[in-house]
Scaffold this active site. Structure first.
Site, PDB file in Angstrom:
ATOM      1  CB  CYS A  77      -1.000  -0.048   1.163  1.00  0.00           C
ATOM      2  SG  CYS A  77      -2.322   1.174   0.998  1.00  0.00           S
ATOM      3  CG  HIS A 175      -3.988  -3.567   2.746  1.00  0.00           C
ATOM      4  ND1 HIS A 175      -2.982  -3.152   3.581  1.00  0.00           N
ATOM      5  CD2 HIS A 175      -4.589  -2.444   2.292  1.00  0.00           C
ATOM      6  CE1 HIS A 175      -2.971  -1.824   3.637  1.00  0.00           C
ATOM      7  NE2 HIS A 175      -3.931  -1.373   2.856  1.00  0.00           N
ATOM      8  CD  GLU A 177      -1.952  -6.332   5.146  1.00  0.00           C
ATOM      9  OE1 GLU A 177      -2.245  -5.157   5.435  1.00  0.00           O
ATOM     10  OE2 GLU A 177      -1.417  -6.653   4.066  1.00  0.00           O
TER      11      GLU A 177
END
Length: 193
Positions: A77, A175, A177
């Site tokens: 990001c 993202h 994650e």
């Protein structure tokens, strides 16, 4: 394997640590140059505003260190955006790793882009085992246009780089994650590089 997560006060660190834990790895959160330099893999996260994040990097000398790293580095990001030449956000000079500038979406679309969108035209071992048009989680108002470093594309108002690569440096706008099983696969692929 030693994995360091660069700690410069601009990050969504816990969710990255949890994602690594789910894959059976541990990430060391640090801003220590020796710890970062000696890692097998480096993750450069980022959530927040570009100019204040860059100030934090400069205060710790990490702006000098990051471009010299030789191991695989993954910017996430804002981390990816800071690896570019320049960002319109706060008129910020970046680290100059990716030869492109970061610009803002126009007011013709809802900003920030927030939620799930597809990635396609995948061109890197980072996406091994992943089909095009998988959905990943994004939240951002600024983007990197298509360039010679583009290794994945997303369309929101226009086609833009949802991932970049140059040498040992990788950047993703999404993202991983927070992107479920597909995001975990991308993290696993990064760790296998």
């Amino acid at each position: 394997m030693k994995i360091t997560i660069i700690d410069y006060g601009a990050g969504n660190i816990q969710s990255i640590q949890f994602a690594l834990n789910r894959l059976g790895f541990e990430g060391i959160l640090t801003n220590n140059a020796d710890e970062i330099s000696s890692a097998d893999k480096v993750i450069f996260p980022g959530v927040g505003e570009a100019s204040s994040a860059m100030k934090k990097l400069k205060n710790t000398g990490l702006d000098e260190l990051i471009p010299t790293l030789k191991q695989p580095v993954l910017g996430i990001c804002l981390g990816m955006q800071l690896m570019c030449n320049h960002s319109e956000e706060g008129n910020t000079k970046g680290l100059g790793i990716f030869d492109t500038d970061v610009i803002r979406f126009s007011n013709e679309v809802k900003v920030p882009q927030m939620g799930w969108n597809t990635i396609y035209n995948l061109q890197s071992p980072l996406f091994q085992g992943i089909n095009g048009n998988e959905y990943l989680y994004l939240v951002h108002s600024f983007y990197a246009p298509l360039s010679e470093n583009t290794i994945a594309i997303t369309n929101y108002e226009t086609e833009y780089s949802s991932a970049l690569q140059r040498y040992n440096f990788y950047g993703v706008q999404f993202h991983p994650e927070k992107s479920g099983i597909i995001g975990e696969q991308i993290l696993k692929n990064f760790l296998n590089l």
